[in-house]
Design a protein around this motif. Structure first.
Motif, PDB file in Angstrom:
ATOM      1  N   THR A  54       0.822  -1.204   0.000  1.00 55.72           N
ATOM      2  CA  THR A  54       0.000   0.000   0.000  1.00 55.72           C
ATOM      3  C   THR A  54       0.858   1.255   0.000  1.00 55.72           C
ATOM      4  N   ALA A  55       1.913   1.255   0.807  1.00 53.40           N
ATOM      5  CA  ALA A  55       2.793   2.427   0.880  1.00 53.40           C
ATOM      6  C   ALA A  55       3.447   2.712  -0.466  1.00 53.40           C
ATOM      7  N   VAL A  56       3.917   1.672  -1.135  1.00 55.63           N
ATOM      8  CA  VAL A  56       4.562   1.844  -2.440  1.00 55.63           C
ATOM      9  C   VAL A  56       3.592   2.449  -3.455  1.00 55.63           C
ATOM     10  N   ASN A  57       2.373   1.924  -3.505  1.00 55.67           N
ATOM     11  CA  ASN A  57       1.411   2.415  -4.489  1.00 55.67           C
ATOM     12  C   ASN A  57       0.903   3.807  -4.150  1.00 55.67           C
ATOM     13  N   VAL A  58       0.844   4.140  -2.860  1.00 55.24           N
ATOM     14  CA  VAL A  58       0.484   5.508  -2.479  1.00 55.24           C
ATOM     15  C   VAL A  58       1.533   6.484  -2.983  1.00 55.24           C
ATOM     16  N   ALA A  59       2.797   6.175  -2.750  1.00 53.94           N
ATOM     17  CA  ALA A  59       3.877   7.075  -3.175  1.00 53.94           C
ATOM     18  C   ALA A  59       3.896   7.227  -4.691  1.00 53.94           C
ATOM     19  N   LEU A  60       3.743   6.122  -5.406  1.00 57.34           N
ATOM     20  CA  LEU A  60       3.773   6.177  -6.866  1.00 57.34           C
ATOM     21  C   LEU A  60       2.578   6.937  -7.427  1.00 57.34           C
TER      22      LEU A  60
ATOM     23  N   GLN B 214       7.491  -3.901 -10.245  1.00 60.53           N
ATOM     24  CA  GLN B 214       6.720  -3.032 -11.133  1.00 60.53           C
ATOM     25  C   GLN B 214       5.314  -2.863 -10.576  1.00 60.53           C
ATOM     26  N   PRO B 215       5.137  -2.067  -9.530  1.00 63.66           N
ATOM     27  CA  PRO B 215       3.839  -1.939  -8.857  1.00 63.66           C
ATOM     28  C   PRO B 215       2.696  -1.635  -9.810  1.00 63.66           C
ATOM     29  N   VAL B 216       1.507  -2.103  -9.439  1.00 60.42           N
ATOM     30  CA  VAL B 216       0.369  -2.088 -10.346  1.00 60.42           C
ATOM     31  C   VAL B 216      -0.030  -0.677 -10.760  1.00 60.42           C
ATOM     32  N   VAL B 217       0.164   0.317  -9.913  1.00 59.77           N
ATOM     33  CA  VAL B 217      -0.205   1.688 -10.266  1.00 59.77           C
ATOM     34  C   VAL B 217       0.617   2.183 -11.455  1.00 59.77           C
ATOM     35  N   ILE B 218       1.845   1.689 -11.581  1.00 63.12           N
ATOM     36  CA  ILE B 218       2.719   2.099 -12.675  1.00 63.12           C
ATOM     37  C   ILE B 218       2.600   1.161 -13.864  1.00 63.12           C
ATOM     38  N   SER B 219       2.628  -0.147 -13.610  1.00 65.69           N
ATOM     39  CA  SER B 219       2.702  -1.116 -14.711  1.00 65.69           C
ATOM     40  C   SER B 219       1.355  -1.405 -15.353  1.00 65.69           C
ATOM     41  N   GLN B 220       0.262  -1.321 -14.576  1.00 66.22           N
ATOM     42  CA  GLN B 220      -1.063  -1.644 -15.126  1.00 66.22           C
ATOM     43  C   GLN B 220      -2.107  -0.643 -14.640  1.00 66.22           C
ATOM     44  N   PRO B 221      -1.942   0.628 -14.970  1.00 66.76           N
ATOM     45  CA  PRO B 221      -2.866   1.644 -14.440  1.00 66.76           C
ATOM     46  C   PRO B 221      -4.301   1.474 -14.921  1.00 66.76           C
ATOM     47  N   GLN B 222      -4.501   0.773 -16.051  1.00 65.90           N
ATOM     48  CA  GLN B 222      -5.850   0.572 -16.578  1.00 65.90           C
ATOM     49  C   GLN B 222      -6.374  -0.835 -16.334  1.00 65.90           C
ATOM     50  N   SER B 223      -5.705  -1.593 -15.477  1.00 70.89           N
ATOM     51  CA  SER B 223      -6.099  -2.985 -15.260  1.00 70.89           C
ATOM     52  C   SER B 223      -7.377  -3.075 -14.439  1.00 70.89           C
ATOM     53  N   ASP B 224      -7.971  -4.268 -14.452  1.00 69.79           N
ATOM     54  CA  ASP B 224      -9.184  -4.491 -13.671  1.00 69.79           C
ATOM     55  C   ASP B 224      -8.930  -4.257 -12.184  1.00 69.79           C
ATOM     56  N   ALA B 225      -7.738  -4.626 -11.717  1.00 73.85           N
ATOM     57  CA  ALA B 225      -7.439  -4.475 -10.292  1.00 73.85           C
ATOM     58  C   ALA B 225      -7.497  -3.013  -9.875  1.00 73.85           C
TER      59      ALA B 225
END
Length: 376
Positions: free
Chosen positions: A92-98, A296-307
């Motif tokens: 969560t911390a990684v994706n918040v920062a990104l 490769q956190p999901v916010v960066i690698s798959q910003p349009q993904s279902d997740a």
């Protein structure tokens, strides 16, 4: 002092049955003036020692808690914490920062990993190597995806355990807080270790914190420790922005059936009990786990993904209350999209411990021993 001397003192203090005057003490064999003088001398000595102890105690208490001092160049600090380990706090911390960095390219974001025993940020951010030293002997953060990162994982081998007692850990935290050249940061996200111990107190008492976010799964066992984490921040006067319910639901990729593996709405119930906001629900999704493991956190690698779409779709309107929770502080939450809202001591050591810590860092930076030695 013998028993006769005590009997003499007691008889001297005894009152007669019908009056208030002191009765004259009777002579007791073996209890003459020398014995009584020794008794009173001993009493005076004890009183003097007690007074000295009271003065010493008052002197210690007058020092109070460590004075909070902002990290140079850092405007706002947000900590992500959890009472229990393994609930997805670092993810969560990684994706918040990104997400903070991706939302506004004009904002500078940093990520500090203060989990000394089990640092996760280097792997999740796909970073390796030792930090360089500036001319002022400050460590320069490693950077990836536009986020400056610092972690104990950059200073030790990946498989090397950190076998330290509390004093060494607190000193390491102090180095990570004060001896890093962050430049100019708008936001510094701090990934805290599990629990409510030395590291949490050192961070909370030494730097001003805009707010804390508690991450937990809905499982009862995790909620017990999450509550302790929230109460700890309240005791040290750090505002708790709210709770994030992680791994809230698993959806079968084939039949789309949803299963609440760790329970349902446990964090929401805890938030109501504590009078806090729910910042959102993060599903248990394989993409979130795989992308962090691969660096490769999901916010960066798959910003349009279902997740990511599921995560943004589960945000409640209560996320807008974060701004008011910060009161007069200048943390600009209104400029952060719902995704961000959702993802969301110095220690005086003796010389022996200091020398041990210095030797450890010198070993980490063999090429720059002379420069590093001057930082301690």
């Amino acid at each position: 002092m013998g028993a006769p001397a005590w009997r003499c003192l007691l008889r001297a203090a005894r009152l007669p049955a019908g009056g208030t005057a002191l009765a004259a003490p009777r002579r007791v064999p073996g209890c003459g003036p020398p014995a009584c003088n020794a008794l009173f001398a001993h009493s005076a000595s004890s009183s003097s020692r007690d007074e000295a102890l009271r003065d010493k105690r008052a002197q210690i208490l007058s020092r109070g808690l460590p004075k909070q001092k902002p990290i140079e160049g850092v405007k706002q600090v947000v900590v992500l914490a959890s009472g229990k380990g393994g609930v997805g706090k670092s993810t969560t911390a990684v994706n918040v920062a990104l997400a903070l960095a991706a939302n506004d390219s004009t904002k500078e974001v940093g990520l500090l990993d203060v989990d000394i025993y089990g640092p996760s940020i280097p792997k999740m951010m796909n970073l390796k190597g030792n930090p360089e030293l500036t001319p002022k002997n400050l460590m320069r953060p490693l950077k990836n995806y536009g986020v400056a990162c610092m972690s104990m994982g950059f200073l030790i081998e990946e498989t090397a355990p950190v076998v330290w007692r509390g004093l060494m850990v607190m000193s390491a935290v102090e180095k990570l807080l004060r001896q890093v050249d962050w430049g100019q940061l708008d936001y510094l996200v701090i990934d805290m270790p599990p629990g409510t111990g030395d590291v949490q107190l050192s961070v909370s008492q030494n730097i001003p914190i805009a707010g804390a976010v508690i991450v937990s799964t809905p499982q009862d066992v995790a909620l017990l420790d999450a509550r302790k984490g929230a109460e700890m921040f309240r005791k040290v006067h750090v505002p708790v922005l709210g709770l994030v319910q992680n791994m809230s639901v698993f959806q079968c990729p084939n039949c789309k059936h949803e299963t609440h593996i760790f329970g349902a709405d446990g964090v929401r119930d805890l938030a109501k009990t504590l009078g806090l906001d729910i910042l959102g629900d993060i599903p248990l999704h394989v993409n979130i786990r795989e992308t962090c493991d691969s660096g490769q956190p999901v916010v960066i690698s798959q910003p349009q993904s279902d997740a990511v779409r599921v995560m943004t779709g589960t945000l409640s309107a209560e996320s807008s209350l974060i701004s008011s929770a910060l009161g007069s502080q200048t943390f600009i939450w209104d400029q952060i999209p719902w995704l961000i809202s959702f993802w969301m001591g110095s220690c005086n050591l003796d010389n022996i411990v200091k020398v041990c810590f210095e030797l450890f860092f010198l070993n980490c930076f063999k090429k720059q021993k002379e420069k590093l030695f001057n930082t301690f």
